[in-house]
Design an enzyme around this catalytic site. Structure first.
Site, PDB file in Angstrom:
ATOM      1  N   ASP A  39     -19.694  16.458  26.695  1.00 40.88           N
ATOM      2  CA  ASP A  39     -18.855  16.960  25.608  1.00 40.88           C
ATOM      3  C   ASP A  39     -17.854  15.849  25.312  1.00 40.88           C
ATOM      4  O   ASP A  39     -16.924  15.626  26.084  1.00 40.88           O
ATOM      5  CB  ASP A  39     -18.136  18.243  26.033  1.00 40.88           C
ATOM      6  CG  ASP A  39     -17.265  18.818  24.928  1.00 40.88           C
ATOM      7  OD1 ASP A  39     -17.627  18.667  23.746  1.00 40.88           O
ATOM      8  OD2 ASP A  39     -16.223  19.412  25.256  1.00 40.88           O
ATOM      9  N   GLU A  81     -22.993  16.000  22.136  1.00 41.69           N
ATOM     10  CA  GLU A  81     -22.725  16.744  20.915  1.00 41.69           C
ATOM     11  C   GLU A  81     -22.745  15.834  19.696  1.00 41.69           C
ATOM     12  O   GLU A  81     -22.180  14.740  19.708  1.00 41.69           O
ATOM     13  CB  GLU A  81     -21.364  17.435  21.018  1.00 41.69           C
ATOM     14  CG  GLU A  81     -21.061  18.317  19.833  1.00 41.69           C
ATOM     15  CD  GLU A  81     -19.760  19.086  19.970  1.00 41.69           C
ATOM     16  OE1 GLU A  81     -19.389  19.749  18.996  1.00 41.69           O
ATOM     17  OE2 GLU A  81     -19.108  19.014  21.033  1.00 41.69           O
ATOM     18  N   ASP A 118     -14.263  21.808  28.784  1.00 39.92           N
ATOM     19  CA  ASP A 118     -15.117  20.682  28.370  1.00 39.92           C
ATOM     20  C   ASP A 118     -16.311  20.535  29.317  1.00 39.92           C
ATOM     21  O   ASP A 118     -17.404  20.169  28.888  1.00 39.92           O
ATOM     22  CB  ASP A 118     -14.305  19.383  28.347  1.00 39.92           C
ATOM     23  CG  ASP A 118     -13.027  19.530  27.552  1.00 39.92           C
ATOM     24  OD1 ASP A 118     -13.010  19.147  26.378  1.00 39.92           O
ATOM     25  OD2 ASP A 118     -12.049  20.053  28.122  1.00 39.92           O
TER      26      ASP A 118
END
Length: 165
Positions: free
Chosen positions: A7, A67, A140
């Site tokens: 992340d 991501e 996260d």
């Protein structure tokens, strides 16, 4: 198959290392690479690169799932996160690890089965799928584990297997 989920960020980079065998998931490690707020930005990027490189060296993942960025508000934040993401992708590229990108919608769909799921739903399903006692912290890290699960599901599909060639 071992997957490193990331992340991206520049203050906190969540990571999750997941092993996937015969439709079974196992969390190997999760946490965050963090950088201090008043550190010069180039030093923060270096720490992120070094941290992700160390994870890759330690676990030899078959894939890095990260991501796909989308921002529509703060351009400065978007640029800084994009630079941190570049360091993450570079670490994987230099180590010969295949890189796969997923949108938040794809992760939610893969983990919860619903693309508009709430963050808490994704975190709880991640906890259940990995048989963890509690939801991983920081958030996260939980997001990074969900990213890794998403890749495992995608890689197990026909489309995923074609992408990995």
């Amino acid at each position: 198959m071992i997957v490193l989920g990331i992340d991206p960020g520049y203050a906190i980079v969540g990571y999750g290392v997941v092993e996937y065998n015969n439709n079974h998931f196992r969390a190997i490690e999760y946490g965050a690479v963090t950088t201090e707020a008043h550190t010069p930005f180039n030093e923060r990027i270096e720490k992120i690169y070094d941290g992700v490189s160390a994870l890759i060296a330690k676990y030899s993942p078959a894939a890095l799932a990260v991501e796909k960025l989308f921002f529509n508000t703060n351009q400065k934040t978007a640029i800084d996160v994009a630079q941190a993401r570049g360091a993450i992708v570079l670490a994987a590229q230099k180590a010969g690890v295949k890189i796969f990108e997923y949108t938040p919608l794809q992760v939610k769909q893969s983990v919860v089965g619903y693309g508009r799921a709430e963050k808490k739903q994704v975190q709880e399903m991640t906890r259940l799928m990995l048989n963890l006692d509690k939801i991983p912290k920081p958030d996260d890290a939980a997001d990074a584990l969900a990213m890794a699960i998403c890749h495992c599901h995608s890689a197990g599909s026909l489309i995923g297997s074609l992408q990995m060639r």
